[in-house]
Design a protein around this motif. Structure first.
Motif, PDB file in Angstrom:
ATOM      1  N   GLN A  28      -5.448  45.287  40.545  1.00  0.00           N
ATOM      2  CA  GLN A  28      -4.466  45.515  41.638  1.00  0.00           C
ATOM      3  C   GLN A  28      -5.301  46.593  42.541  1.00  0.00           C
ATOM      4  O   GLN A  28      -5.200  46.253  43.839  1.00  0.00           O
ATOM      5  CB  GLN A  28      -3.312  46.451  41.086  1.00  0.00           C
ATOM      6  N   CYS A  32      -5.591  45.755  46.556  1.00  0.00           N
ATOM      7  CA  CYS A  32      -5.275  46.897  47.353  1.00  0.00           C
ATOM      8  C   CYS A  32      -6.287  47.179  48.448  1.00  0.00           C
ATOM      9  O   CYS A  32      -6.179  47.317  49.734  1.00  0.00           O
ATOM     10  CB  CYS A  32      -4.716  47.965  46.792  1.00  0.00           C
ATOM     11  N   ALA A  69       2.660  48.580  44.714  1.00  0.00           N
ATOM     12  CA  ALA A  69       2.280  47.724  43.598  1.00  0.00           C
ATOM     13  C   ALA A  69       3.505  47.596  42.403  1.00  0.00           C
ATOM     14  O   ALA A  69       4.353  48.640  42.403  1.00  0.00           O
ATOM     15  CB  ALA A  69       1.231  48.596  42.569  1.00  0.00           C
ATOM     16  N   ILE A  74       1.211  42.799  43.557  1.00  0.00           N
ATOM     17  CA  ILE A  74       1.061  43.741  44.643  1.00  0.00           C
ATOM     18  C   ILE A  74       1.903  43.001  45.875  1.00  0.00           C
ATOM     19  O   ILE A  74       1.674  41.766  46.083  1.00  0.00           O
ATOM     20  CB  ILE A  74      -0.470  43.792  45.197  1.00  0.00           C
TER      21      ILE A  74
END
Length: 138
Positions: A28, A32, A69, A74
């Motif tokens: 994640q 991101c 998240a 996400i």
């Protein structure tokens, strides 16, 4: 980082956004950070902040998008009032939402940079023209 999405670290990073991303699982974090870099490459005036206590927002004359998240994905919320075309079909939820639509990214999925960039650039242009609320009122 994919070869089509080089990292850009010369934008002003909000340490609260750094902390938000750092708490996430590695996969994640990678998504991101790729999204963060892509968003900042759109315009040198793009800023990042935390709103709603914990959520990273990207702002340019109004909200452009936000990260959130979830356990297995996400979410990237696009604040476009539902008016920016999505010819590549990258929107995954909120198709009829009048404030924001969502693109969800799961582990192993690639970011479709070209259509996402086009949509984000249109949102920024709309914001500079007064925002989607003003544009839809005319």
């Amino acid at each position: 980082m994919s070869p089509t999405m080089p990292a850009r670290s010369n934008y002003e990073r909000d340490p609260r956004v750094d902390a938000y991303i750092a708490r996430l699982p590695e996969w994640q974090q990678q998504i991101c950070q790729q999204l963060r870099d892509l968003i900042h490459r759109l315009d040198p005036e793009m800023t990042e902040t935390i709103k709603r206590s914990v959520q990273p927002y990207f702002v340019l004359d109004g909200n452009i998008c936000a990260l959130l998240a979830a356990k297995d994905h996400i979410n990237l919320f696009l604040y476009d009032g539902g008016i920016v075309p999505d010819p590549a079909g990258i929107i995954t939820a909120g198709h009829t939402n009048k404030t924001a639509r969502t693109i969800s990214y799961r582990q192993g999925e690639k970011i479709k940079a070209r259509p996402l960039t086009a949509m984000l650039k249109q949102i920024a242009a709309n914001n500079r023209a007064g925002g989607w609320r003003k544009l839809t009122a005319t």
